[in-house]
Design a protein around this motif. Structure first.
Motif, PDB file in Angstrom:
ATOM      1  N   GLN A  63      39.308  42.059  32.051  1.00 37.11           N
ATOM      2  CA  GLN A  63      40.304  41.188  32.677  1.00 37.11           C
ATOM      3  C   GLN A  63      41.628  41.910  32.895  1.00 37.11           C
ATOM      4  O   GLN A  63      42.275  41.709  33.923  1.00 37.11           O
ATOM      5  CB  GLN A  63      40.490  39.914  31.864  1.00 37.11           C
ATOM      6  CG  GLN A  63      39.317  38.973  32.024  1.00 37.11           C
ATOM      7  CD  GLN A  63      39.530  37.668  31.302  1.00 37.11           C
ATOM      8  OE1 GLN A  63      40.080  37.621  30.209  1.00 37.11           O
ATOM      9  NE2 GLN A  63      39.079  36.589  31.913  1.00 37.11           N
ATOM     10  N   ILE A  67      43.369  42.401  36.478  1.00 35.06           N
ATOM     11  CA  ILE A  67      44.765  42.008  36.711  1.00 35.06           C
ATOM     12  C   ILE A  67      45.548  43.184  37.286  1.00 35.06           C
ATOM     13  O   ILE A  67      46.291  43.039  38.258  1.00 35.06           O
ATOM     14  CB  ILE A  67      45.410  41.469  35.420  1.00 35.06           C
ATOM     15  CG1 ILE A  67      44.839  40.089  35.081  1.00 35.06           C
ATOM     16  CG2 ILE A  67      46.940  41.405  35.546  1.00 35.06           C
ATOM     17  CD1 ILE A  67      45.177  39.596  33.677  1.00 35.06           C
ATOM     18  N   ARG A 118      50.392  37.356  33.462  1.00 36.31           N
ATOM     19  CA  ARG A 118      48.960  37.070  33.615  1.00 36.31           C
ATOM     20  C   ARG A 118      48.170  37.520  32.393  1.00 36.31           C
ATOM     21  O   ARG A 118      47.246  36.823  31.969  1.00 36.31           O
ATOM     22  CB  ARG A 118      48.427  37.720  34.887  1.00 36.31           C
ATOM     23  CG  ARG A 118      48.909  36.991  36.143  1.00 36.31           C
ATOM     24  CD  ARG A 118      48.223  37.452  37.390  1.00 36.31           C
ATOM     25  NE  ARG A 118      46.778  37.282  37.288  1.00 36.31           N
ATOM     26  CZ  ARG A 118      45.909  37.719  38.202  1.00 36.31           C
ATOM     27  NH1 ARG A 118      46.352  38.345  39.284  1.00 36.31           N
ATOM     28  NH2 ARG A 118      44.610  37.539  38.044  1.00 36.31           N
ATOM     29  N   THR A 119      48.531  38.663  31.814  1.00 39.25           N
ATOM     30  CA  THR A 119      47.836  39.127  30.619  1.00 39.25           C
ATOM     31  C   THR A 119      48.015  38.118  29.483  1.00 39.25           C
ATOM     32  O   THR A 119      47.053  37.745  28.812  1.00 39.25           O
ATOM     33  CB  THR A 119      48.341  40.521  30.193  1.00 39.25           C
ATOM     34  OG1 THR A 119      48.036  41.452  31.241  1.00 39.25           O
ATOM     35  CG2 THR A 119      47.690  40.981  28.901  1.00 39.25           C
ATOM     36  N   HIS A 121      48.549  34.945  29.634  1.00 35.86           N
ATOM     37  CA  HIS A 121      47.977  33.624  29.876  1.00 35.86           C
ATOM     38  C   HIS A 121      46.504  33.608  30.273  1.00 35.86           C
ATOM     39  O   HIS A 121      45.884  32.554  30.222  1.00 35.86           O
ATOM     40  CB  HIS A 121      48.808  32.884  30.928  1.00 35.86           C
ATOM     41  CG  HIS A 121      50.174  32.546  30.447  1.00 35.86           C
ATOM     42  ND1 HIS A 121      50.414  31.576  29.504  1.00 35.86           N
ATOM     43  CD2 HIS A 121      51.373  33.079  30.746  1.00 35.86           C
ATOM     44  CE1 HIS A 121      51.704  31.518  29.262  1.00 35.86           C
ATOM     45  NE2 HIS A 121      52.313  32.428  29.992  1.00 35.86           N
ATOM     46  N   GLU A 122      45.950  34.754  30.644  1.00 33.73           N
ATOM     47  CA  GLU A 122      44.576  34.763  31.141  1.00 33.73           C
ATOM     48  C   GLU A 122      43.593  35.559  30.290  1.00 33.73           C
ATOM     49  O   GLU A 122      42.393  35.310  30.350  1.00 33.73           O
ATOM     50  CB  GLU A 122      44.540  35.330  32.572  1.00 33.73           C
ATOM     51  CG  GLU A 122      45.299  34.494  33.572  1.00 33.73           C
ATOM     52  CD  GLU A 122      45.329  35.135  34.948  1.00 33.73           C
ATOM     53  OE1 GLU A 122      44.439  35.948  35.276  1.00 33.73           O
ATOM     54  OE2 GLU A 122      46.267  34.819  35.702  1.00 33.73           O
ATOM     55  N   VAL A 123      44.086  36.509  29.552  1.00 36.11           N
ATOM     56  CA  VAL A 123      43.201  37.421  28.827  1.00 36.11           C
ATOM     57  C   VAL A 123      42.911  36.852  27.433  1.00 36.11           C
ATOM     58  O   VAL A 123      43.813  36.341  26.768  1.00 36.11           O
ATOM     59  CB  VAL A 123      43.846  38.827  28.743  1.00 36.11           C
ATOM     60  CG1 VAL A 123      42.971  39.783  27.956  1.00 36.11           C
ATOM     61  CG2 VAL A 123      44.095  39.364  30.149  1.00 36.11           C
ATOM     62  N   CYS A 143      46.840  33.023  25.860  1.00 35.70           N
ATOM     63  CA  CYS A 143      45.498  32.934  26.426  1.00 35.70           C
ATOM     64  C   CYS A 143      45.199  31.534  26.953  1.00 35.70           C
ATOM     65  O   CYS A 143      44.111  31.016  26.792  1.00 35.70           O
ATOM     66  CB  CYS A 143      44.424  33.366  25.431  1.00 35.70           C
ATOM     67  SG  CYS A 143      42.828  33.611  26.233  1.00 35.70           S
ATOM     68  N   ARG A 145      45.702  29.473  30.600  1.00 38.86           N
ATOM     69  CA  ARG A 145      46.128  29.614  31.984  1.00 38.86           C
ATOM     70  C   ARG A 145      47.281  28.667  32.283  1.00 38.86           C
ATOM     71  O   ARG A 145      47.293  27.537  31.820  1.00 38.86           O
ATOM     72  CB  ARG A 145      44.958  29.333  32.917  1.00 38.86           C
ATOM     73  CG  ARG A 145      43.933  30.422  32.858  1.00 38.86           C
ATOM     74  CD  ARG A 145      42.729  30.151  33.685  1.00 38.86           C
ATOM     75  NE  ARG A 145      42.997  29.303  34.826  1.00 38.86           N
ATOM     76  CZ  ARG A 145      42.042  28.754  35.560  1.00 38.86           C
ATOM     77  NH1 ARG A 145      40.785  28.954  35.249  1.00 38.86           N
ATOM     78  NH2 ARG A 145      42.339  28.000  36.593  1.00 38.86           N
ATOM     79  N   ALA A 166      43.398  27.516  42.377  1.00 38.92           N
ATOM     80  CA  ALA A 166      42.700  28.509  41.567  1.00 38.92           C
ATOM     81  C   ALA A 166      41.869  29.418  42.458  1.00 38.92           C
ATOM     82  O   ALA A 166      41.812  30.625  42.251  1.00 38.92           O
ATOM     83  CB  ALA A 166      41.820  27.825  40.522  1.00 38.92           C
ATOM     84  N   HIS A 169      44.178  31.715  44.148  1.00 36.08           N
ATOM     85  CA  HIS A 169      44.734  32.652  43.177  1.00 36.08           C
ATOM     86  C   HIS A 169      43.755  33.787  42.909  1.00 36.08           C
ATOM     87  O   HIS A 169      44.131  34.942  42.839  1.00 36.08           O
ATOM     88  CB  HIS A 169      45.071  31.886  41.901  1.00 36.08           C
ATOM     89  CG  HIS A 169      45.717  32.737  40.852  1.00 36.08           C
ATOM     90  ND1 HIS A 169      46.965  33.290  41.018  1.00 36.08           N
ATOM     91  CD2 HIS A 169      45.275  33.154  39.658  1.00 36.08           C
ATOM     92  CE1 HIS A 169      47.268  33.992  39.953  1.00 36.08           C
ATOM     93  NE2 HIS A 169      46.256  33.930  39.117  1.00 36.08           N
ATOM     94  N   ARG A 170      42.488  33.433  42.750  1.00 38.85           N
ATOM     95  CA  ARG A 170      41.489  34.456  42.437  1.00 38.85           C
ATOM     96  C   ARG A 170      41.175  35.326  43.647  1.00 38.85           C
ATOM     97  O   ARG A 170      40.870  36.491  43.510  1.00 38.85           O
ATOM     98  CB  ARG A 170      40.213  33.811  41.926  1.00 38.85           C
ATOM     99  CG  ARG A 170      40.291  33.332  40.502  1.00 38.85           C
ATOM    100  CD  ARG A 170      38.911  33.003  39.986  1.00 38.85           C
ATOM    101  NE  ARG A 170      38.267  31.969  40.782  1.00 38.85           N
ATOM    102  CZ  ARG A 170      38.323  30.678  40.548  1.00 38.85           C
ATOM    103  NH1 ARG A 170      39.041  30.227  39.555  1.00 38.85           N
ATOM    104  NH2 ARG A 170      37.685  29.809  41.312  1.00 38.85           N
TER     105      ARG A 170
END
Length: 172
Positions: A63, A67, A118-119, A121-123, A143, A145, A166, A169-170
């Motif tokens: 991830q 990112i 992003r790290t 909140h997403e990883v 962690c 989103r 989403a 975003h992706r």
């Protein structure tokens, strides 16, 4: 990619900045942005003695690299690296480094900020704090989103709107 592409993004030893700065000269880049996140001695007015980060390393590695690629492409940044520490950390130790090299400072700053946000909140990296009173707690917001609240919203159109955001975003 370059000489630091094989550098582990999840590390269980004190993080070293030099390998992130040393690779290449990037003569096309006039901007270098650096963020270092360190362990602070308090959270919500509670004294913090130390903390521990845990992660599912194989997924976290993937991830973070995803990112880096997405944020670098979005901001036109030739070089972007994020490394995150796991294990027990004392007050003042570095938990995360992000380095961005770009033609100008604006892109470097923007890429660095987005990659760190992003790290966080997403990883799948979890932060547990240990307090002076002997208690401990996992920190909410790590962690998770940023759009997670939208999924829980009872409004019937909220999910459709969230799904579209989403998806953009992706894939945007």
């Amino acid at each position: 990619m370059n000489g630091t592409s094989d550098l582990p993004r999840i590390q269980d030893q004190p993080l070293q900045l030099e390998p992130l700065l040393a690779w290449g000269t990037h003569p096309e880049c006039g901007g270098l942005a650096l963020f270092a996140g360190t362990v602070r001695d308090h959270h919500d007015a509670k004294p913090v003695l130390s903390l521990a980060y845990t992660a599912y390393a194989p997924l976290a590695e993937k991830q973070i690299r995803d990112i880096e690629r997405a944020v670098a492409a979005k901001h036109g940044v030739p070089y972007l690296r994020v490394v995150h520490r796991v294990g027990a950390l004392a007050i003042g130790e570095v938990a995360i480094y992000c380095v961005a090299r770009a033609p100008h400072r604006a892109e470097a700053f923007a890429a660095c900020k987005e990659a760190v946000d992003r790290t966080k909140h997403e990883v799948p990296i979890w932060k547990e704090e240990f307090y002076a009173d002997g208690s401990s707690a996992f920190v909410e917001g790590c962690c998770i989103r940023p759009d997670a609240e939208a999924e829980a919203a009872p409004h019937p159109h909220a999910h459709a709107h969230h799904h579209q955001e989403a998806h953009e975003h992706r894939h945007g």
